[in-house]
Write an enzyme that holds these catalytic residues in place. Structure first.
Site, PDB file in Angstrom:
ATOM      1  N   HIS A   1       3.633  28.545 -19.519  1.00  0.00           N
ATOM      2  CA  HIS A   1       3.986  29.887 -19.993  1.00  0.00           C
ATOM      3  C   HIS A   1       5.212  30.484 -19.313  1.00  0.00           C
ATOM      4  O   HIS A   1       5.627  31.583 -19.641  1.00  0.00           O
ATOM      5  CB  HIS A   1       2.802  30.844 -19.872  1.00  0.00           C
ATOM      6  CG  HIS A   1       2.506  31.240 -18.445  1.00  0.00           C
ATOM      7  ND1 HIS A   1       1.820  30.433 -17.588  1.00  0.00           N
ATOM      8  CD2 HIS A   1       2.833  32.346 -17.743  1.00  0.00           C
ATOM      9  CE1 HIS A   1       1.722  31.025 -16.417  1.00  0.00           C
ATOM     10  NE2 HIS A   1       2.326  32.196 -16.465  1.00  0.00           N
TER      11      HIS A   1
HETATM   12  C1  UD1 Z   1       2.128  37.448 -16.874  1.00  0.00           C
HETATM   13  C2  UD1 Z   1       2.584  37.489 -15.420  1.00  0.00           C
HETATM   14  C3  UD1 Z   1       2.524  36.070 -14.847  1.00  0.00           C
HETATM   15  C4  UD1 Z   1       1.170  35.429 -15.061  1.00  0.00           C
HETATM   16  C5  UD1 Z   1       0.847  35.468 -16.549  1.00  0.00           C
HETATM   17  C6  UD1 Z   1      -0.508  34.851 -16.833  1.00  0.00           C
HETATM   18  C7  UD1 Z   1       4.318  39.153 -14.825  1.00  0.00           C
HETATM   19  C8  UD1 Z   1       5.750  39.306 -14.516  1.00  0.00           C
HETATM   20  N1  UD1 Z   1       3.957  37.937 -15.287  1.00  0.00           N
HETATM   21  O1  UD1 Z   1       3.106  36.721 -17.604  1.00  0.00           O
HETATM   22  O2  UD1 Z   1       2.783  36.139 -13.461  1.00  0.00           O
HETATM   23  O3  UD1 Z   1       1.183  34.092 -14.606  1.00  0.00           O
HETATM   24  O4  UD1 Z   1       0.855  36.835 -16.968  1.00  0.00           O
HETATM   25  O5  UD1 Z   1      -0.869  34.960 -18.155  1.00  0.00           O
HETATM   26  O6  UD1 Z   1       3.556  40.086 -14.680  1.00  0.00           O
HETATM   27  N2  UD1 Z   1       0.699  38.960 -24.854  1.00  0.00           N
HETATM   28  C9  UD1 Z   1      -0.291  38.876 -25.799  1.00  0.00           C
HETATM   29  N3  UD1 Z   1      -1.541  39.326 -25.458  1.00  0.00           N
HETATM   30  C10 UD1 Z   1      -1.815  39.835 -24.236  1.00  0.00           C
HETATM   31  C11 UD1 Z   1      -0.783  39.911 -23.279  1.00  0.00           C
HETATM   32  C12 UD1 Z   1       0.468  39.459 -23.607  1.00  0.00           C
HETATM   33  O7  UD1 Z   1      -0.090  38.427 -26.915  1.00  0.00           O
HETATM   34  O8  UD1 Z   1      -2.966  40.220 -23.982  1.00  0.00           O
HETATM   35  C13 UD1 Z   1       2.059  38.486 -25.187  1.00  0.00           C
HETATM   36  C14 UD1 Z   1       3.051  39.650 -25.079  1.00  0.00           C
HETATM   37  O9  UD1 Z   1       3.322  40.200 -26.301  1.00  0.00           O
HETATM   38  C15 UD1 Z   1       4.270  39.029 -24.449  1.00  0.00           C
HETATM   39  C16 UD1 Z   1       3.785  37.715 -23.840  1.00  0.00           C
HETATM   40  O10 UD1 Z   1       2.447  37.531 -24.230  1.00  0.00           O
HETATM   41  O11 UD1 Z   1       5.251  38.712 -25.385  1.00  0.00           O
HETATM   42  C17 UD1 Z   1       3.921  37.784 -22.347  1.00  0.00           C
HETATM   43  O12 UD1 Z   1       3.071  38.773 -21.738  1.00  0.00           O
HETATM   44  P1  UD1 Z   1       3.449  39.455 -20.335  1.00  0.00           P
HETATM   45  O13 UD1 Z   1       2.302  40.193 -19.766  1.00  0.00           O
HETATM   46  O14 UD1 Z   1       4.717  40.197 -20.485  1.00  0.00           O
HETATM   47  O15 UD1 Z   1       3.809  38.268 -19.360  1.00  0.00           O
HETATM   48  P2  UD1 Z   1       3.164  36.811 -19.194  1.00  0.00           P
HETATM   49  O16 UD1 Z   1       4.173  35.828 -19.669  1.00  0.00           O
HETATM   50  O17 UD1 Z   1       1.784  36.764 -19.764  1.00  0.00           O
END
Ligand code: UD1
Length: 361
Positions: free
Chosen positions: A208
């Site tokens: 990821h």
């Molecule tokens: C975040 C953390 C990372 C951790 C990871 C585990 C930061 C900087 N990064 O990264 O350290 O390893 O979580 O999962 O805080 N999304 C969904 N559903 C959700 C949450 C997110 O679809 O419940 C999508 C969002 O729209 C976004 C993407 O996933 O586009 C990334 O989510 P985000 O929380 O920004 O960061 P992660 O890549 O998950």
């Protein structure tokens, strides 16, 4: 003592759960520590959040800030605005944050500016790679925290180098391992395993990090090379939503079994039964070390060097030729079995709560 606990994203939940259980036990024994749990809503899907609360026995949060997704700054800012309002309405003596996600930094900043103590669990770890948002979150959170609970002696040294007073650093071990041990009897066999015929074993893959998944060509090349290197081993790939978005329309070899992100109890069963794990996650490097499973990390650096020095982890960066070599070595059974770092013993949360009592009561 009034303590506010913060959790926001998937890797936070297994770190905070055992601390909540230890606080409940201390309270049952008459200790006067009262806690509230705030979920920032950084992760909001059932698969990344709700199921983790269920699997880890975390009670519903006292407040969900519903911050949601966005750019790094949008997400951090939304959490800050909502958490400031929450703390103004619900004052406390200290805010406890875990890990290195955006929620960790956002809530630390808010607390400190309201003159509330910040306690950082999993403090002091460093990858040295400032292109990762998590590294910035670690450095900035540690710069303003008051008390530091660490997983390894190396983390202590990093903090001391940063000018932190030794008397505020407590080497207690790893609360993720508390969760692993606490749930071990309850791990669940994922249905997906039924589709694997015969007994070849399987490899687990998770990806990821932006550097591996945001460019479709890079992601595709990684998947192709894994499949090419170990064509006889099924690869189980629970796909993070960030990765899923970039895979739309991508043709994936049938040997790679795509799955939704797994709940904690299923994922732990999965890695415990695997031949090896290929990952770019931080926490999985620790879980595989604890379980003595080969871990191949698709990153150039790690903030958890003990998993390489003592444990079962190997960093292979972006070098796909190296990936092929190590996968073949793994299939041939040529892998270190590793040892478990000190204090990763399931009692870390107890030590944290005991120390909090000594500090605040
Ligand atoms: C975040 C953390 C990372 C951790 C990871 C585990 C930061 C900087 N990064 O990264 O350290 O390893 O979580 O999962 O805080 N999304 C969904 N559903 C959700 C949450 C997110 O679809 O419940 C999508 C969002 O729209 C976004 C993407 O996933 O586009 C990334 O989510 P985000 O929380 O920004 O960061 P992660 O890549 O998950």
């Amino acid at each position: 003592m009034r303590l506010t606990l913060v959790a926001g994203a998937r890797p936070n939940f297994m770190k905070i759960a055992p601390i909540i259980h230890a606080l409940d036990q201390a309270k049952a024994k008459g200790q006067k520590i009262y806690h509230q749990l705030v979920h920032t809503g950084q992760h909001y899907d059932d698969a990344l959040s709700t199921y983790f609360f269920e699997d880890l026995g975390i009670p519903p949060p006292d407040r969900n800030l519903a911050a949601g997704s966005g750019t790094q700054s949008q997400q951090t800012a939304s959490i800050m605005i909502a958490f400031e309002q929450y703390l103004l309405e619900n004052p406390c003596d200290a805010v406890l944050v875990v890990g290195d996600v955006n929620s960790t930094l956002a809530c630390s900043l808010v607390a400190k500016k309201l003159l509330i103590d910040v306690i950082h669990v999993e403090a002091g770890i460093r990858s040295g790679d400032r292109t990762m948002p998590e590294e910035i979150n670690r450095i900035a959170t540690d710069a303003i925290s008051d008390y530091f609970f660490t997983t390894t002696a190396e983390a202590d040294e990093n903090l001391i180098r940063q000018g932190i007073d030794k008397a505020r650093i407590f080497l207690v071990g790893n609360t993720m391992i508390d969760s692993l041990l606490m749930t071990r009897e309850h791990w669940l066999r994922p249905h997906l395993l039924e589709s694997i015929k015969g007994d070849p074993g399987y490899v687990v893959l998770t990806l990821h990090r932006p550097s591996n998944v945001d460019d479709r060509r890079i992601l595709n090349a990684i998947l192709d090379r894994i499949n090419f290197s170990i064509p006889d081993l099924p690869i189980i790939f629970p796909v993070h939503p960030r990765t899923r978005k970039n895979m739309v329309g991508m043709k994936v070899h049938p040997n790679i079994l795509l799955a939704e992100p797994m709940r904690y109890l299923e994922f732990m069963y999965l890695i415990n039964g695997s031949r090896a794990v290929i990952t770019d996650s931080g926490g999985i490097q620790e879980e595989t070390t604890f379980l003595h499973k080969p871990c191949i990390t698709l990153r150039n650096t790690t903030e958890r060097p003990e998993t390489v020095v003592l444990g079962t982890n190997e960093l292979i960066g972006e070098n796909l030729d190296k990936l092929e070599v190590v996968l073949k070595r793994m299939v041939n059974g040529e892998w270190k079995s590793g040892s478990i770092p000190a204090l990763w013993d399931g009692k870390t949360s107890e030590r944290i709560v005991k120390k909090l009592g000594q500090i605040y009561l």
